[in-house]
Write a protein that holds these residues in place. Structure first.
Motif: not given
Lengths: 249, 249
Positions: A74-79, A82-92, A97-107
């Motif tokens: 969750n901490g990585e996904a919300i950062s 900011r961390i990839f603010r120069h990458s494409s917004k859609n990619t970020v 969304a993908s990491i948060q889905l993994v997080a929710f599944t693991l939870a």
């Protein structure tokens, strides 16, 4: 917008915080990794390891999954924004969304483990402050995920409403992250109190407490990264501007 | 600055949040008061009351003082800059600093109570996650107070440095407030685990858990009030502008 950019680039304050940026990113990753290592050692060496057998080893799946999902991923996904603010917004957004889905599944795996352990042992469920906070946090996380999908992936609703909800999504993202850390700290204290001899600080207790401190520090660094406007995506890449342009195409 | 004001006054998003303002203030005060009432009932009726006698009644002074000081008074003091944003900045600063001084004093009473209780009973001190988090939180609170005095009351250092530190003061104010709530939740869980029969949710446990939830809601409302720029002091009253003007007089 240009004025805002210029304002941001001038002034000691902004420059000082911006110069902190590389250290903040390295520190957040270092403390996240350190938490992961301490958690793994704590659960596998000090609490006795993990096994899906309905016993104490199944219980151990619970802290492992919850900390990794609700705090570290969750901490990585919300950062990411900011961390990839120069990458494409859609990619970020996709990565978020993908990491948060993994997080929710693991939870949900982590929650199943503790419910099954309690049921097997005939212990009551969901009575303690830890469980109340945990269920509230995971429920808010799930709701936040569904709302995020509806607003930002499926893009129901008008741009104005999306912009309104984005603020709420960001606000509750921080609240949920803070609640996840608080719930883990309660859980570590509860686990060590149940185990006994907490007052003599045996290695399992010292390590648990240090893990808690590392989670707090990770939380503070992530909070700094996500709350300081200096690390925002440059306004030219703004999602809403991009969407308007696409819609006008 | 004018452009920023105009930007702030236009747009659905801002208006929506601004219309929430009266409800937010009423809600923060209501939940603060509710927490105070629940805490008082919990400590006096369910935990057995308070007395400075070195026994369980002296222990009860601890949760009472800590929640009132580190969460309720602290929450009020950090909301003051938003709630009274149309009052004189110096008056609000004085009120903020005074309330935080009362809070810090009350916190030291609350800490003395638990240390004296432990010493009298021969229990170890400062071993649990709760105590580690609590000592860290109160230490940061004390440091924050001293730095606040040095920067904003005694006004050492140049305006630029004061402005830099203000951001850090606000950031750590939120972190300390969140840590205070987390520490109280751990403390309630720990107290009820020690007391036993937590799993059967006797009245003392249900009330303690509800108190925790009310503290979380109070925290979320205060966080909303202090993080939304719509409720910021109008820039014309800005401290630094005021100081510069005074210095030029």
């Amino acid at each position: 917008m240009l004025e805002r950019l210029q304002l941001r680039q001038s002034g000691t304050s902004t420059n000082l915080t911006e110069r902190l940026w590389p250290f903040l990113v390295v520190a957040s990753q270092t403390f996240g990794l350190l938490a992961f290592i301490l958690l793994t050692i704590w659960v596998t060496k000090f609490l006795g390891g993990m096994l899906w057998d309905g016993g104490a080893k199944e219980f151990n799946v619970h802290p492992y999954c919850m900390v990794i999902s609700m705090i570290l991923l969750n901490g990585e996904a919300i950062s990411f924004f900011r961390i990839f603010r120069h990458s494409s917004k859609n990619t970020v957004k996709l990565a978020h969304a993908s990491i948060q889905l993994v997080a929710f599944t693991l939870a949900t795996v982590g929650l199943s483990a503790v419910f099954q352990f309690h049921d097997n042992k005939g212990y009551p469920n969901a009575y303690s402050m830890h469980s109340w906070c945990g269920l509230l946090t995971v429920s808010l996380f799930g709701l936040q995920y569904v709302f995020g999908l509806v607003f930002f992936v499926l893009r129901f609703f008008h741009e104005n409403l999306r912009q309104d909800y984005l603020k709420l999504h960001q606000f509750f993202g921080k609240i949920i992250f803070a609640m996840a850390i608080a719930t883990s700290l309660i859980g570590i204290d509860e686990e060590l109190t149940f185990a006994g001899k907490y007052g003599q600080l045996p290695p399992v207790a010292s390590l648990g407490n240090v893990l808690g401190l590392v989670l707090i520090i990770f939380g503070i660094i992530v909070a700094y990264i996500i709350t300081h406007t200096e690390f925002e995506r440059p306004p030219s890449d703004d999602e809403f501007k991009a969407i308007s342009e696409t819609e006008n195409d």
